[in-house]
Design an enzyme around this catalytic site. Structure first.
Site, mmCIF file in Angstrom:
data_model
loop_
_atom_site.group_PDB
_atom_site.id
_atom_site.type_symbol
_atom_site.label_atom_id
_atom_site.label_comp_id
_atom_site.label_asym_id
_atom_site.label_seq_id
_atom_site.Cartn_x
_atom_site.Cartn_y
_atom_site.Cartn_z
ATOM 1 N N ASN A 12 0.862 -1.183 0.000
ATOM 2 C CA ASN A 12 0.000 0.000 0.000
ATOM 3 C C ASN A 12 0.902 1.239 0.000
ATOM 4 O O ASN A 12 1.589 1.521 0.977
ATOM 5 C CB ASN A 12 -0.892 -0.053 1.251
ATOM 6 C CG ASN A 12 -1.827 1.131 1.377
ATOM 7 O OD1 ASN A 12 -1.470 2.254 1.013
ATOM 8 N ND2 ASN A 12 -3.013 0.891 1.898
ATOM 9 N N ASP A 73 -0.860 -3.709 10.030
ATOM 10 C CA ASP A 73 -2.233 -4.146 9.737
ATOM 11 C C ASP A 73 -3.151 -3.168 10.448
ATOM 12 O O ASP A 73 -2.992 -2.906 11.641
ATOM 13 C CB ASP A 73 -2.502 -5.582 10.192
ATOM 14 C CG ASP A 73 -3.744 -6.124 9.488
ATOM 15 O OD1 ASP A 73 -3.736 -6.190 8.244
ATOM 16 O OD2 ASP A 73 -4.744 -6.439 10.170
HETATM 17 P P1 IMP Z 1 -4.962 -3.741 5.639
HETATM 18 O O1 IMP Z 1 -4.161 -3.276 6.818
HETATM 19 O O2 IMP Z 1 -4.131 -3.920 4.423
HETATM 20 O O3 IMP Z 1 -5.824 -4.932 5.980
HETATM 21 O O4 IMP Z 1 -5.958 -2.577 5.210
HETATM 22 C C1 IMP Z 1 -6.509 -1.711 6.130
HETATM 23 C C2 IMP Z 1 -7.577 -0.848 5.495
HETATM 24 O O5 IMP Z 1 -7.998 0.050 6.532
HETATM 25 C C3 IMP Z 1 -7.081 0.046 4.371
HETATM 26 O O6 IMP Z 1 -7.275 -0.525 3.125
HETATM 27 C C4 IMP Z 1 -7.950 1.285 4.532
HETATM 28 O O7 IMP Z 1 -9.188 1.106 3.910
HETATM 29 C C5 IMP Z 1 -8.186 1.342 6.028
HETATM 30 N N1 IMP Z 1 -7.195 2.226 6.681
HETATM 31 C C6 IMP Z 1 -6.093 1.850 7.374
HETATM 32 N N2 IMP Z 1 -5.416 2.932 7.785
HETATM 33 C C7 IMP Z 1 -6.095 3.994 7.314
HETATM 34 C C8 IMP Z 1 -5.841 5.397 7.390
HETATM 35 O O8 IMP Z 1 -4.845 5.891 7.919
HETATM 36 N N3 IMP Z 1 -6.781 6.178 6.812
HETATM 37 C C9 IMP Z 1 -7.879 5.683 6.177
HETATM 38 N N4 IMP Z 1 -8.135 4.392 6.043
HETATM 39 C C10 IMP Z 1 -7.244 3.548 6.615
#
Ligand code: IMP
Length: 202
Positions: A12, A73
């Protein structure tokens, strides 16, 4: 002082930018997945908790690179939704959902909930995996309220819907300088810096 090499185990680009920025000025030689030839690596996140998923990601990348690996995460917990979407935040509106689709689903789920009951928090767990086999996790949280409509253009994910009450503005309106001081990721990275330096010092 010799820099500590660490791979940031995320694909990301927004997370990578935030982590880079928050850790800048620290004694790390930060490497991206691209730098270590792992761009596009898909890691199955089936741990069931932020801690477990972050650890899976960090350990996978540490094993592939034999360097310290740092993984994030994160997700959103909304009180009125029984802390959903939680670990499924990225895929709330379905596999491969866009930020706009996820935000749309959140607004629909909360349409009958009064504004004062829309408290939410962002959670960020950062895991570090060391080549010695040791792992550690740190957790940061950021509290807010879900807006009635998206506002602001900065950041990513649910930032346009996440109002910081102290400012009366969403994270997307506040911009990266303020976000990177108060966010769940900033809080977790602050704890991480301390934990890593304590570890290096023994
Ligand atoms: P993962 O950690 O890859 O499972 O994804 C976490 C998801 O949470 C991301 O795709 C975002 O949609 C959301 N997310 C995590 N951190 C943030 C942030 O700082 N701002 C907005 N959305 C967030």
């Amino acid at each position: 002082m010799k820099k500590i090499a660490a791979v940031i185990a995320t694909s990301n680009k927004h997370k990578l930018e935030e982590i880079n920025e928050i850790l800048s000025g620290c004694n790390f030689e930060i490497k991206s997945m691209k730098d270590v030839g792992l761009e596009g690596l898909v890691i199955v996140e089936d741990g069931g908790s932020f801690e477990a998923n972050a650890t899976i990601k960090a350990k996978t990348v540490m094993n592939l690179t034999n360097s310290i690996a740092i993984a994030d995460d994160s997700g959103l917990e909304v009180l009125a939704l029984g802390n959903e979407p939680g670990v499924d935040t990225a895929i709330y509106a379905g596999e491969n959902a866009t930020d706009a689709e996820n935000n749309g689903k959140l607004l629909r789920e909360l349409k009958d909930v009064p504004y004062e009951k829309k408290q939410a928090k962002f959670v960020c767990v950062i895991a570090v995996a060391f080549p010695s086999g040791k792992t550690l996790t740190v957790r940061g949280e950021c509290h807010g309220i879900i807006a009635l409509e998206p506002k602001g253009n900065s950041g990513f994910g649910y930032d346009p819907l996440f109002v910081i009450e102290e400012y009366g503005l969403t994270l997307a309106e506040l911009g990266k300088d303020i976000k990177n001081k108060i966010s769940h990721r900033a809080m977790a990275l602050k704890k991480l810096k301390k934990a890593l330096y304590d570890d290096v010092r023994g």
